[in-house]
Scaffold this motif. Sequence first.
Motif, short mmCIF file in Angstrom:
data_model
loop_
_atom_site.label_atom_id
_atom_site.label_comp_id
_atom_site.label_asym_id
_atom_site.label_seq_id
_atom_site.Cartn_x
_atom_site.Cartn_y
_atom_site.Cartn_z
N UNK A 443 57.19 38.61 -43.75
CA UNK A 443 56.70 39.55 -42.57
C UNK A 443 55.61 39.08 -41.78
N UNK A 444 55.32 39.95 -40.64
CA UNK A 444 54.36 39.47 -39.73
C UNK A 444 52.77 39.39 -40.58
N UNK A 445 52.32 38.22 -40.11
CA UNK A 445 50.96 37.86 -40.66
C UNK A 445 50.07 37.40 -39.65
N UNK A 446 50.80 37.51 -38.22
CA UNK A 446 49.85 37.05 -37.02
C UNK A 446 49.22 35.62 -37.15
N UNK A 447 49.94 34.79 -37.70
CA UNK A 447 49.65 33.56 -37.91
C UNK A 447 50.00 32.69 -36.74
N UNK A 484 46.52 35.13 -49.32
CA UNK A 484 47.46 35.94 -50.23
C UNK A 484 48.77 35.30 -50.29
N UNK A 485 49.23 34.75 -49.20
CA UNK A 485 50.33 33.83 -49.09
C UNK A 485 50.14 32.82 -50.06
N UNK A 486 48.93 32.04 -50.05
CA UNK A 486 48.75 31.14 -50.77
C UNK A 486 49.00 31.60 -52.38
N UNK A 487 48.39 32.59 -52.61
CA UNK A 487 48.54 32.97 -54.18
C UNK A 487 50.01 33.27 -54.53
N UNK A 488 50.54 34.03 -53.51
CA UNK A 488 51.85 34.47 -53.79
C UNK A 488 52.69 33.30 -54.17
N UNK A 500 62.25 34.95 -58.27
CA UNK A 500 61.42 34.58 -57.21
C UNK A 500 61.94 35.26 -55.79
N UNK A 501 63.24 35.50 -55.74
CA UNK A 501 63.95 35.98 -54.60
C UNK A 501 63.43 37.59 -54.58
N UNK A 502 63.50 38.03 -56.01
CA UNK A 502 63.03 39.39 -55.88
C UNK A 502 61.65 39.74 -55.52
N UNK A 503 60.80 38.76 -56.07
CA UNK A 503 59.32 38.85 -55.68
C UNK A 503 59.39 38.77 -54.11
N UNK A 504 59.76 37.88 -53.52
CA UNK A 504 59.79 37.67 -52.00
C UNK A 504 60.34 39.12 -51.35
N UNK A 505 61.40 39.78 -51.80
CA UNK A 505 61.80 40.89 -51.24
C UNK A 505 60.93 42.05 -51.51
N UNK A 506 60.39 42.15 -52.89
CA UNK A 506 59.73 43.37 -53.11
C UNK A 506 58.07 43.10 -52.76
N UNK A 507 57.55 42.22 -53.52
CA UNK A 507 56.10 41.98 -53.45
C UNK A 507 55.59 41.55 -52.15
N UNK A 508 56.47 40.54 -51.40
CA UNK A 508 55.96 40.04 -50.47
C UNK A 508 56.47 40.67 -49.24
N UNK A 509 57.30 41.69 -49.23
CA UNK A 509 57.33 42.58 -48.11
C UNK A 509 58.53 41.90 -47.22
#
Length: 666
Positions: A443-447, A484-488, A500-509
Motif C-alpha cells: 500500500x501507499x507509503x509515499x516513498x 515499519x516495512x523493515x520490521x514487517x 507470509x501471504x496472509x500476513x502481507x494481505x491482512x497485517x501489511x494492508x
Amino acid sequence: MQQTENSIAPQAGFLAGLNGPQLQAATHGEGPALVLAGPGSGKTTVIVKRILYLIREKHIPPEDILVVTFTKDAALSMQQRFLREAERSEPVNFGTFHSIFYHILLQSHYFSSKINLLTKAQEKTILFAILREKTAARQEYFDSDALKELADSFLCAIGFYKNTRDEAAAAKRLPESWRSGFREVFEAYMRRCREQGGIDFDDMVYECRSFLLADDIQRKYWQNRFRFILIDEFQDINPLQYEVVRILGDLHKNLFAVGDDDQAIYGFRGSSPACLRQFAGELNARQIILNANYRSTGEIVMAAERVIRENKNRFAKSCYAVTEGGRGGNSDKAFRVGDQSGRADDVCVYRFGDRAQELNYLTRELGEFVRSRPGETCGVLFRTNGSMQSLAALLSREGIHCQIKEQSGSLYDHFIAKDIMAYLRLAAGDGDRKDLLRIMNRPVRYICRESLGECPVVDLRELENWYRRRGRLGDGQIAEAVCRLERQLDRMGSMRPGLAILYICRSMGYEEYLRSRREAGERLEEWLDLLESLREEAGHYEDVRQWERAQKAEREKHFSRERREERKENCAIRLMTVHASKGLEFDRVYMPDCNEKVYPHGSLPDREQVEEERRIFYVGMTRAKKHLELLCTAGTKERPRVMSRFLNPLTKAPSSVRQKDLSVVQ
C-alpha cells in the motif's frame, strides 16, 4: 407474424432434412427477415441453405450476395461449409463487418493516400505514451502495470464511443477520476493516429457510414452491388454497424438477419440487442423462430430456459430439445442440487465452502474425465480471464493437460502474483531494487523513487535515514513507514510462504490496497480469488526459493512450443471465458464461481447490466451437450460469498428438488 411450426418438411435435394422453421427461413423470398435462432438450432445450416436457395431456385448471381459475420474465423468457416455443399466454386462474398467496410472504402478510392491499419499493439503503444504524459502532468504515480491497465480501459472506452457515439456511457467505462478527461485523451489519441497515417478497425465503420451518406452515386452503386445481404450473429451488432447495414440494404430491402437476443453478450463494446427490435420494427421484418435445440439434452435446455425467462426485455420464445424420438425435454423437471450420489443427472448445482474446495473438486473431476471418458470434450467456463489462471496452475501441477488461451498467460504473470513474490523475495533477503520499487507504495507509503538512488542493493535502514536527514514536512512519517516495512519484512522472514501471504494481505494492508484501487469495483472478486489461490498454492512449498523454482518450471512448460502444440491437438479439456466459448459446444461443461459479484459481475449492477450478465450465464449453460455443473462457494467468515441470483430458478424449483449444502465436501 412469427413462424414456429416445427414439423419436418418432406423436401428433396439440398433442402432435405430441414424442419419447418428452418425451411421457412431458407426459402424466404424477398424483403427483410429476422430469424431468431436459439442455441444449437442450426443457424449455420439455414444460412448456407438459403444461399444455395437464392442461387439455384431464385437464380440470383452469387456475386450479388453478401454474407456478413463478426470474426474472420466465422467468415472462413461459413464460406468453406458453403463451398462443400455447393460442390463447386461460387463467388459469394463472405467477410466481417470491418473487412467489408474497408474494401468498400478502398475500392471507392475513399483514401487519398496509403492508410496504415493499426494493430492492437500499436494502438496500445500510442495510448500508453499519452497516458504517461497525462499522469506526469497530474503528478500521479502509476507503475507500468497500472498504466497498462488504464490504457486497456481507455481503449475499451474509445472503441465503445466510436461504435455508439455515446460519450457519457463510454466515459463510465473508465476509473472515476479519469472520466472527465475522456474527451481530451480521445482527441489526443485520434490526432496521433492520424499523424502516423493510421486508422483502427472501429474507424472503418464510422468512415464507411460517412462516405455512403455523403456520396449518392457510390451509395447507389453499393446498394445495387449487394442485392441480398445475410448477417450472422445479428444480436452482436452495434448501432453504427446497424446504420451502415440499413444504408446498404435500403434499396432492395433484402436483409436477412440471423441472431438470438438471449445470446447478446457484447454490451461492453457497444453491441445491443435493441438493434434486433429496431430492425423488426423499422422494417416490419418477417420473424421466424428456430427453437429446436439439436445440441443439448432436455434437462439442460429446460434449465437454461428457466434462467433466461427471468429476463424481461426479450423476444418471447421457448426452446426445446430434439431427442431421437422427436420432441423432448418439455417436462418441468426438478434439478439435482448438491447430491453427489452418482446419479447421471444432466444438470447439477454444487455449493462448496471456499474456492480451494471448489478448485480441488474440479481438479479431481477433470482428472477422472481424462481417465474415463476418451473421445469426449469438456469445457470449464469462467466469467473472466483472470479467474481461470488458478485452475490452470493447479491442473499443471497435477499433470492434467488442458488447452487455455495463450493471452490469459500464467497465474504468476498477474500483477498481484508479481507483487506477492517481490514481498517474499525481500523478506528472504533475495530482493533487489526492482522488487522494492514494485511494492514500496503497495500500500501507499509515499516513498519516492528518488530516495532509492541507483544502487541495486536494498538497504531499508539507509532509506529511513535518507528521509530523516532530508527533514521536509512529512518526511518523518515516511521514515516511520520505512521502519515499519523493515520490521514487517524481518517478521516475514521466518514464515512459510502461505502464512507470509496472509500476513502481507491482512497485517501489511495489501488487501485493503487492492480494495482502494480505482478499478477495484469490477475486478475485486477476481483479485481476492487470485490471492486465495496463491495462498493455497504457496502452502505446497517450504520457502520462496522452492516456490520460485516450481514457477520457473511451470513457465517453461507453459511456453514450450511442443507442449503448446500437444495441448492444441490432443487436449479434450479447454479452459476459457464464457465470451470465448460463444459458438462452441462440449459434452461436459463446468461453470465455477456462480456467486454474486461474479454472476452478475461487479458491484451494484443496474437492471440492464443484470439482464446482459444473465445472458452471459445462459450462453455458458447452453454450451453443454450432455452434462452441466454449476459450482458456487459459501465463502469464509472473513469473506462470505452469496450464491448467484441466476441459480434461483433452479434451486427454488418444486419441492421434489433435493437441496444440499456441500460446504463441507472435500
